[in-house]
Design an enzyme around this catalytic site. Structure first.
Site, PDB file in Angstrom:
ATOM      1  CD  GLU A  53      -1.876   2.379   1.249  1.00 58.69           C
ATOM      2  OE1 GLU A  53      -2.639   3.209   0.712  1.00 58.69           O
ATOM      3  OE2 GLU A  53      -0.899   2.722   1.948  1.00 58.69           O
ATOM      4  CG  HIS A 115      -3.286   2.568   5.671  1.00 59.10           C
ATOM      5  ND1 HIS A 115      -4.570   2.991   5.990  1.00 59.10           N
ATOM      6  CD2 HIS A 115      -3.190   2.750   4.336  1.00 59.10           C
ATOM      7  CE1 HIS A 115      -5.199   3.377   4.904  1.00 59.10           C
ATOM      8  NE2 HIS A 115      -4.368   3.262   3.894  1.00 59.10           N
ATOM      9  CG  HIS A 134      -5.721   0.934  10.188  1.00 59.43           C
ATOM     10  ND1 HIS A 134      -6.111   2.179  10.639  1.00 59.43           N
ATOM     11  CD2 HIS A 134      -5.202   1.130   8.950  1.00 59.43           C
ATOM     12  CE1 HIS A 134      -5.851   3.085   9.711  1.00 59.43           C
ATOM     13  NE2 HIS A 134      -5.294   2.481   8.684  1.00 59.43           N
ATOM     14  CG  ASN A 168      -5.301   6.934   3.736  1.00 60.22           C
ATOM     15  OD1 ASN A 168      -4.229   6.869   3.140  1.00 60.22           O
ATOM     16  ND2 ASN A 168      -6.400   6.375   3.256  1.00 60.22           N
ATOM     17  CG  ASN A 224      -5.607   8.255   0.024  1.00 57.45           C
ATOM     18  OD1 ASN A 224      -4.474   7.815   0.203  1.00 57.45           O
ATOM     19  ND2 ASN A 224      -6.622   7.462  -0.266  1.00 57.45           N
ATOM     20  CG  ASP A 269      -4.151   5.746  -2.614  1.00 58.07           C
ATOM     21  OD1 ASP A 269      -3.494   5.954  -1.584  1.00 58.07           O
ATOM     22  OD2 ASP A 269      -5.056   4.882  -2.675  1.00 58.07           O
ATOM     23  CG  ASN A 270      -0.222   6.367  -0.472  1.00 60.51           C
ATOM     24  OD1 ASN A 270      -0.825   7.017   0.375  1.00 60.51           O
ATOM     25  ND2 ASN A 270      -0.110   5.055  -0.413  1.00 60.51           N
TER      26      ASN A 270
END
Length: 355
Positions: A53, A115, A134, A168, A224, A269-270
């Protein structure tokens, strides 16, 4: 009269539902198809099967991967096993990943669910790895010291705070200090689903340090990825469901001032920031429906953007890689090192390509 009133209420409810349904589909880019963009010498990275991720590349080429994320509503190919932090040396001719041993007795590894990740290098060259975790659907930040010779991580501390309910991603600015994105306001799964469906834009960014914790930006539709410019003056925040990257000026007291917004036709996203050029490399989801409603017959595609001169009046945005899911599903992150591009995913494989 009662029937007329009832029909009016039903009609208004249906109209409201239809409006939100259309908005929801637009925010998820539900009807977009991928136009392939290929790169040379692309190879799947052996040893990564259940996601990558986020990834972080040190200046010496050592690369951390977070893998095995279990996220509500997102596919997992191995939902019973805890996550891991993997390491790869990009200086080797045929680099391979290996699992980093986590030492110390303060972290429950059975519920480890990593994450977003970020590194901070101290003045004495000590490398700290900060990991969003998480455990049991909660949100913490785990602080590790990287022990390079032993190829291990020493767990130093677990950070929890009421202003960090749904983390996140993070951008470290110290061994225990960071900016963090909360992708939801609510923690309850039912309320989170409605928050997302209705597009409430209640997520935010928090600055955390041992001495000060404060919300520094808010009003995001699923905040994000987050990154910081090489000179430390600007913070970049990806707004997944609004298809935006928000640029903020960072001040000495750690507050942020909005500067500009860039719009895209993809779910961003990232964010990885090239430490030399300042370019942004962004892992993206071309079609969000295929991420949140997984179908193996119609898998989510992958897309990587490169953004050059983001602070100028005319930033250059290039689609560097795009694929329909036959090779790589659900890209979340991309980063570069000496002409090589690494691409990670939320639950699938990871890819290495030449630029």
């Amino acid at each position: 009269m009662a029937k007329l009133l009832g029909l009016t209420v039903v009609g208004l409810a249906l109209a409201l539902y239809k409006n939100h349904q259309s908005s929801y589909q637009t925010r998820l880019n539900a009807f977009r198809e991928v136009t392939p963009v290929e790169l040379p010498n692309c190879n799947l990275i052996k040893g990564i099967e259940t996601g990558s991720e986020d990834l972080e590349i040190l200046p010496n080429g050592l690369t951390f991967f977070s893998t095995g994320l279990k996220y509500p509503g997102i596919k997992s190919f191995d939902p019973t096993k805890p996550g891991k932090i993997l390491l790869m040396d990009l200086n080797k001719k045929e680099p391979e990943v290996s699992e980093l041993e986590i030492t110390g007795n303060t972290l429950d590894m059975s519920s480890f669910n990593p994450h977003g990740i970020s590194t901070f290098t101290d003045e004495d060259n000590t490398v700290y790895l900060l990991v969003v975790n998480h455990p049991d659907s909660s949100s913490t930040v785990e602080v590790f010291k990287f022990q390079e010779e032993e190829r291990s991580l020493l767990h130093l501390k677990t950070i929890r705070h009421e202003l960090l309910p749904s983390i996140n991603d993070i951008a470290a600015v110290g061994p225990e200090s960071f900016y963090a994105t909360n992708d939801h306001y609510f923690t309850d799964p039912y309320l989170r689903s409605w928050e997302m469906y209705l597009g409430l834009s209640w997520s935010n960014v928090v600055y955390y340090s041992p001495d000060k914790v404060q919300v520094v930006a808010e009003g995001f539709d699923f905040a994000n990825g987050i990154g910081i410019s090489p000179d430390g003056k600007y913070v970049y925040i990806a707004e997944l469901l609004a298809h935006k990257i928000n640029v903020y000026e960072k001040h000495a007291n750690w507050t942020l001032t909005p500067l500009k917004v860039l719009d895209f036709d993809t779910l961003v996203d990232n964010i990885s920031v090239d430490p030399v050029t300042g370019d942004l490399w962004v892992g993206c989801h071309p079609n969000g429906i295929r991420i949140f409603f997984y179908d193996s017959e119609n898998p989510p595609g992958s897309e990587v953007l490169r953004i050059q001169n983001i602070l100028s009046e005319d930033p250059k945005v290039t689609v560097v890689y795009a694929e329909n899911g036959t090779v790589l599903q659900g890209t979340t992150v991309a980063s570069v090192y000496k002409g090589r591009l690494l691409i990670g995913t939320v639950f699938h494989r990871a890819l290495s390509c030449d630029l």
